[in-house]
Structures are given as C-alpha cells and as structure tokens.
Design an enzyme around this catalytic site. Structure first.
Site, mmCIF file in Angstrom:
data_model
loop_
_atom_site.group_PDB
_atom_site.id
_atom_site.type_symbol
_atom_site.label_atom_id
_atom_site.label_comp_id
_atom_site.label_asym_id
_atom_site.label_seq_id
_atom_site.Cartn_x
_atom_site.Cartn_y
_atom_site.Cartn_z
ATOM 1 C CG HIS A 12 48.624 47.529 37.718
ATOM 2 N ND1 HIS A 12 48.723 48.879 37.956
ATOM 3 C CD2 HIS A 12 49.638 47.218 36.878
ATOM 4 C CE1 HIS A 12 49.760 49.366 37.313
ATOM 5 N NE2 HIS A 12 50.343 48.381 36.636
ATOM 6 C CD GLU A 85 55.413 45.944 32.286
ATOM 7 O OE1 GLU A 85 55.727 45.141 31.381
ATOM 8 O OE2 GLU A 85 54.461 46.736 32.215
#
Length: 221
Positions: A12, A85
C-alpha cells in the site's frame, strides 16, 4: 496440468504512521497525501499491465491504493481481510523504542524472530508469526487458484509481502528475512501447482516519478 497464475503483490501507499515509524498491524490508518500520490502514480505505471483481477486487504490504506489501479482497469476490488497485516495487539501505534521500554520481553522475542511469540492482546487478539504466515500463504493460494492462467494484483502489507518472499525463497520461520519493501513497490511472483516462485523484486521506479504529480492528480483529491 494446472496453468500458472502470475501475481503482482504490491504494498500500500504511505501513511502518517509509516512516516512516524509506528507499528500499524490491523489499525485502520488511511493514506496520507504522499501515499495518495503514490497510489495514483502506481496506477498510471500499471495502466498497460494486463490484469484479470485485483485483490486487496480490507484495511483502507490497501483498499485506497488498489482502488486507483482498479479504476483504470475498470475492475472491482475484491477486499479480503485475510490479506491484512499481522495483528500486533496492544503494541499497534507504538514506535520501536516505546515497545522496547513497555514490553521488553516481547521486544526481545520479536527481534529474535521467535515464530510462536504473541504480543499482548489489545483491542484485537494478536497473532504469532507462525499463525500469520499460514494465513497469508493460504490467502495468496486461494486468490491464485481462482485465476489459473491469468494475472492478478494483490495490494497488501509489508508482512504479507515478506511472507511471499520467504515462501518463494524457502527461508524458514524463526530466521530473519530482511529485504526492502517500499510503499507501492511491485513484486512479481508466479503460482504453479502449489509452488510460489519469485520473478522480480521491488519495482519502484514510479516512486521517482511520484515526486512530480501526474497532470490529473488534483482531479482525484
């Protein structure tokens, strides 16, 4: 024989916590201004890349990045929390030195690469590196096997990309795996018959381009 799936695994764009070096985990931190610029620039770089599907973590920093790619390719973004994550529990939002001071035993285990260590739970229940590894590998496998003979993009987080690298390079859990994973860097893999192969690592030339906004950048924001 099953046809291979080519996979672009992309980190990202930048967030405020990235710049402050705070542990993000499952905390839902949006892109900052530079991260939004990185996402738009990344999408332009990938404009002519033939993509059949786009996946992302459901956390907004990943989705916001994937959305820019999807918009150019006229594809939906398949959000999947399995691409999140690793969860770091109470340590999310903390800096390295703050973790060392507040939770010294966890800090030692973290830097010793203990695969079965859990940070203290916080708002969310934490994962060990081993649990996270299996989650990330399974998520990549499931996405790849849905698109045999195709090319897909997965926009995700540092830990998932590290897991892909570790898997492709046969680096066992419990050992350190250090390599740069820049925001919006492109990492190319191929999934064939249950095996993940690394094709190209860390494409990031667009980050230099990102210092100068695309002509239509301010139409987006």
């Amino acid at each position: 024989m099953t046809q291979p799936t080519d996979i672009l695994i992309i980190r990202h764009g930048q967030t405020a916590w990235n710049t402050q070096k705070r542990l993000q985990g499952h905390s839902d931190i949006p892109l900052n201004e530079n991260g939004r610029l990185q996402a738009v620039t990344l999408a332009e770089i990938l404009r002519d890349e033939p993509l059949d599907a786009i996946f992302s973590s459901d956390l907004q920093r990943a989705y916001q990045t994937a959305y820019e790619i999807a918009k150019i390719h006229n594809l939906p973004v398949h959000q999947d929390r399995s691409f999140r994550e690793r969860c770091y529990g109470i340590c999310e939002g903390m800096k390295d030195g703050e973790i060392r001071e507040a939770y010294p035993e966890s800090y030692k285990a973290w830097y010793a690469a203990d695969p079965d260590h859990f940070f203290p739970d916080g708002e969310r229940k934490t994962e060990s590196p081993r649990q996270f590894h299996h989650r990330a590998v399974n998520a990549i496998r499931e996405a790849a096997t849905r698109y045999p003979g195709k090319k897909i993009a997965i926009v995700t987080h540092f830990g998932v990309i590290e897991t892909a690298y570790r898997t492709a390079q046969n680096i066992p859990l419990g050992t350190h795996c250090r390599m740069p994973v820049l925001n919006t860097s492109i990492n190319r893999f191929r999934w064939t018959g249950g095996t993940l192969e690394l094709l190209q690592w860390g494409e990031a030339s667009h980050l230099e381009e990102g210092r100068k906004p695309p002509v239509d950048y301010y139409r987006h924001y």
